[in-house]
Design a protein around this motif. Structure first.
Motif, PDB file in Angstrom:
ATOM      1  N   MET A   5       0.796  -1.052  -0.071  1.00  0.00           N
ATOM      2  CA  MET A   5      -0.162  -0.099   0.018  1.00  0.00           C
ATOM      3  C   MET A   5       0.831   1.393  -0.282  1.00  0.00           C
ATOM      4  SD  MET A   5      -3.041  -0.911  -0.354  1.00  0.00           S
ATOM      5  CE  MET A   5      -2.748  -2.538  -0.190  1.00  0.00           C
ATOM      6  N   ILE A  41      -9.039  -1.768 -11.017  1.00  0.00           N
ATOM      7  CA  ILE A  41      -9.896  -3.315 -11.163  1.00  0.00           C
ATOM      8  C   ILE A  41     -10.189  -3.960 -10.293  1.00  0.00           C
ATOM      9  CG2 ILE A  41     -10.085  -5.379 -13.210  1.00  0.00           C
ATOM     10  CD1 ILE A  41      -8.809  -3.299 -15.027  1.00  0.00           C
ATOM     11  N   GLY A  87     -12.713  -4.169  -4.689  1.00  0.00           N
ATOM     12  CA  GLY A  87     -12.427  -5.228  -2.924  1.00  0.00           C
ATOM     13  C   GLY A  87     -12.974  -4.131  -1.920  1.00  0.00           C
ATOM     14  N   HIS A  88     -12.353  -3.985  -1.125  1.00  0.00           N
ATOM     15  CA  HIS A  88     -13.085  -2.678  -0.112  1.00  0.00           C
ATOM     16  C   HIS A  88     -12.807  -1.195  -0.128  1.00  0.00           C
ATOM     17  CE1 HIS A  88      -8.568  -3.234   1.051  1.00  0.00           C
ATOM     18  NE2 HIS A  88      -8.918  -4.137   1.326  1.00  0.00           N
ATOM     19  N   TRP A  97     -14.175  -0.830 -11.223  1.00  0.00           N
ATOM     20  CA  TRP A  97     -14.909  -1.907 -11.942  1.00  0.00           C
ATOM     21  C   TRP A  97     -14.772  -3.247 -11.098  1.00  0.00           C
ATOM     22  CZ3 TRP A  97     -12.692  -1.946 -17.225  1.00  0.00           C
ATOM     23  CH2 TRP A  97     -12.482  -1.072 -18.636  1.00  0.00           C
ATOM     24  N   SER A 121     -17.918  -7.909  -8.658  1.00  0.00           N
ATOM     25  CA  SER A 121     -18.655  -8.483  -8.015  1.00  0.00           C
ATOM     26  C   SER A 121     -20.024  -7.091  -7.001  1.00  0.00           C
ATOM     27  CB  SER A 121     -17.982  -8.707  -6.482  1.00  0.00           C
ATOM     28  OG  SER A 121     -18.680  -8.352  -5.051  1.00  0.00           O
ATOM     29  N   LEU A 148     -13.863  -7.373 -16.105  1.00  0.00           N
ATOM     30  CA  LEU A 148     -13.274  -7.212 -16.840  1.00  0.00           C
ATOM     31  C   LEU A 148     -12.618  -8.318 -18.001  1.00  0.00           C
ATOM     32  CD1 LEU A 148      -9.906  -5.532 -17.298  1.00  0.00           C
ATOM     33  CD2 LEU A 148      -9.071  -7.746 -16.044  1.00  0.00           C
ATOM     34  N   SER A 159      -4.855  -4.890  -8.232  1.00  0.00           N
ATOM     35  CA  SER A 159      -4.284  -5.325  -6.844  1.00  0.00           C
ATOM     36  C   SER A 159      -5.032  -6.424  -5.800  1.00  0.00           C
ATOM     37  CB  SER A 159      -4.123  -3.748  -5.846  1.00  0.00           C
ATOM     38  OG  SER A 159      -3.682  -4.755  -4.974  1.00  0.00           O
ATOM     39  N   GLU A 160      -3.679  -7.639  -5.833  1.00  0.00           N
ATOM     40  CA  GLU A 160      -4.728  -8.531  -5.375  1.00  0.00           C
ATOM     41  C   GLU A 160      -5.688  -9.318  -6.100  1.00  0.00           C
ATOM     42  OE1 GLU A 160      -3.944 -10.320  -1.628  1.00  0.00           O
ATOM     43  OE2 GLU A 160      -2.222  -8.329  -1.440  1.00  0.00           O
ATOM     44  N   LEU A 185      -7.991 -15.287 -10.373  1.00  0.00           N
ATOM     45  CA  LEU A 185      -8.003 -15.877 -11.747  1.00  0.00           C
ATOM     46  C   LEU A 185      -8.092 -17.030 -12.335  1.00  0.00           C
ATOM     47  CD1 LEU A 185      -7.575 -12.171 -13.636  1.00  0.00           C
ATOM     48  CD2 LEU A 185      -9.454 -12.621 -12.322  1.00  0.00           C
TER      49      LEU A 185
HETATM   50  C1  SAM Z   1      -9.086  -9.519  -2.791  1.00  0.00           C
HETATM   51  S1  SAM Z   1     -10.128  -8.775  -3.671  1.00  0.00           S
HETATM   52  C2  SAM Z   1      -8.249  -7.232  -4.505  1.00  0.00           C
HETATM   53  C3  SAM Z   1      -9.655  -5.983  -2.852  1.00  0.00           C
HETATM   54  C4  SAM Z   1      -8.135  -4.270  -3.406  1.00  0.00           C
HETATM   55  N1  SAM Z   1      -7.921  -4.649  -4.892  1.00  0.00           N
HETATM   56  C5  SAM Z   1      -6.192  -5.242  -2.257  1.00  0.00           C
HETATM   57  O1  SAM Z   1      -5.769  -4.881  -3.247  1.00  0.00           O
HETATM   58  O2  SAM Z   1      -7.600  -5.731  -1.268  1.00  0.00           O
HETATM   59  C6  SAM Z   1     -10.391  -9.133  -5.268  1.00  0.00           C
HETATM   60  C7  SAM Z   1     -11.317  -7.872  -6.102  1.00  0.00           C
HETATM   61  O3  SAM Z   1     -11.727  -8.404  -7.754  1.00  0.00           O
HETATM   62  C8  SAM Z   1     -12.958  -8.681  -7.518  1.00  0.00           C
HETATM   63  N2  SAM Z   1     -12.897  -8.996  -9.356  1.00  0.00           N
HETATM   64  C9  SAM Z   1     -12.253 -10.443  -9.591  1.00  0.00           C
HETATM   65  N3  SAM Z   1     -12.565 -11.024 -10.568  1.00  0.00           N
HETATM   66  C10 SAM Z   1     -12.698  -9.749 -11.103  1.00  0.00           C
HETATM   67  C11 SAM Z   1     -12.853  -9.603 -12.695  1.00  0.00           C
HETATM   68  N4  SAM Z   1     -12.802 -10.488 -13.716  1.00  0.00           N
HETATM   69  N5  SAM Z   1     -13.268  -8.312 -13.168  1.00  0.00           N
HETATM   70  C12 SAM Z   1     -13.869  -7.180 -12.348  1.00  0.00           C
HETATM   71  N6  SAM Z   1     -13.113  -7.353 -10.550  1.00  0.00           N
HETATM   72  C13 SAM Z   1     -12.889  -8.606 -10.359  1.00  0.00           C
HETATM   73  C14 SAM Z   1     -13.367  -8.999  -6.986  1.00  0.00           C
HETATM   74  O4  SAM Z   1     -14.689  -8.809  -6.817  1.00  0.00           O
HETATM   75  C15 SAM Z   1     -13.224  -9.189  -5.416  1.00  0.00           C
HETATM   76  O5  SAM Z   1     -13.844  -7.261  -4.945  1.00  0.00           O
END
Ligand code: SAM
Length: 320
Positions: free
Chosen positions: A136, A156, A159-160, A179, A182, A209, A228-229, A234
């Motif tokens: 971060m 993309i 998450g939180h 984007w 979920s 995505l 990120s994360e 995937l």
């Molecule tokens: C673990 S969270 C990451 C949260 C934040 N970016 C972080 O670094 O902590 C993963 C996020 O990616 C989203 N996600 C997964 N596949 C995705 C896709 N194909 N397109 C857009 N979002 C996606 C999930 O819904 C979730 O909100």
């Protein structure tokens, strides 16, 4: 006035950081040793970023009526009941347990009993775990200051919403978009932005995505992209990276944060080292501009590689 004492060994930790620390120690006293290791030698910059994360957590906690101790209890649950069994499996088998999105969806994404504490616990880990907080900090203090002002920014998979908060605070963008595939995440991010009084600053959309719409409406559009994360969740990380390449403006850059050796119930794509992460990014037609690696608290990079311990791999890349 209630005073929140700084933990004596964390010189320079701010009040919100201390409050999060104290909440965790109150629900999980045995964890203090880990916290000490995780805070040992944090730079002033890293402590500042930690404080920004902890402060956001405190604000979300107040706005939601859910106490910091309750977030701390979710964090304990994440470590002991969600991540630890996956670490045992990884140590025994040398691979992640699940391989398909359908399995992860069944066990995690569509299971509120797992998903709630998981997301809350991860939020706390962004402040407390050395590797998470360091990633971060890289974003806030290294990547964002180098991004040209006035650009179009996309996250993309927010998450939180933590990285959007950092982008709003440390970046200077003309527009910000987010984007997520979920609906729960989209709702959550919108409510975090509302808590911050920043709802009108970010266009938060339900968007996959991988969908055709994501590309046809946005090819070459973004100056900065955050990923990120997400990669490790995937089934086709290769296609996701190629898609990101096509969304970038000619001079645009993507900031990627992906764990190596980071077992979790919804992690499908195993990278074993920062070098493997770099190779995956290059294979998608991206050129690495900068790379950093942050091993788990208490481990050197060498030891983390030898023992297959978690490493947060942070890469900045542009179109090759
Ligand atoms: C673990 S969270 C990451 C949260 C934040 N970016 C972080 O670094 O902590 C993963 C996020 O990616 C989203 N996600 C997964 N596949 C995705 C896709 N194909 N397109 C857009 N979002 C996606 C999930 O819904 C979730 O909100």
């Amino acid at each position: 006035m209630i005073e929140t004492p700084d933990p004596g060994f964390v010189q320079g930790a701010g009040p919100a950081t201390s409050a999060v620390w104290n909440s965790v120690v109150s629900v999980w006293p045995e964890h203090e040793k880990f916290l000490r290791a995780s805070f040992a030698g944090r730079s002033p910059d890293l402590l500042d970023t930690t404080e920004v994360i902890a402060d956001l957590l405190a604000r979300v906690s107040r706005a939601s009526g859910k106490s910091l101790e309750s977030f701390a209890a979710d964090y304990r649950h994440l470590c002991e009941k969600i991540v630890y069994p996956e670490e045992l499996h990884f140590a025994r088998e040398g691979r992640y347990r699940l391989t398909t999105f359908a399995e992860a969806d069944r066990e995690v994404y569509s299971n509120p009993a797992v998903m709630g504490p998981y997301m809350n616990g991860l939020f706390v880990s962004d402040a407390l775990w050395f590797n998470h907080a360091s990633a971060m900090n890289d974003f806030a203090k290294v990547y964002l200051p180098r991004a040209a002002p006035g650009g179009r920014h996309l996250e993309i998979g927010p998450g939180h919403g933590m990285l959007l908060h950092l982008a709003l605070r440390f970046g200077s963008f003309a527009s910000l978009a987010a984007w997520d595939v979920s609906e729960t995440s989209v709702r959550h991010v919108r409510s975090v932005l509302a808590t911050l009084g920043q709802s009108d600053r970010v266009d938060v959309r339900l968007m996959d995505l991988a969908s055709d719409r994501a590309l046809t409406e946005n090819r070459g559009r973004f100056d900065t992209i955050v990923f990120s994360e997400v990669l490790e969740h995937l089934e086709r990380p290769d296609l996701a990276l190629e898609r990101i390449r096509d969304l970038l403006a000619p001079d645009g850059t993507v900031w990627i944060n992906v764990p190596a050796n980071g077992p979790a119930p919804d992690h499908l794509y195993l990278l074993r080292s920062p070098a493997e992460a770099e190779e995956a990014v290059r294979s998608a037609g991206l050129e690495i501009v900068r790379a950093a690696a942050f091993p788990v608290a208490g481990a050197t990079l060498d030891r983390a590689l030898r023992k297959q311990l978690p490493i947060s791999c942070v890469l900045t890349a542009k179109r090759a």
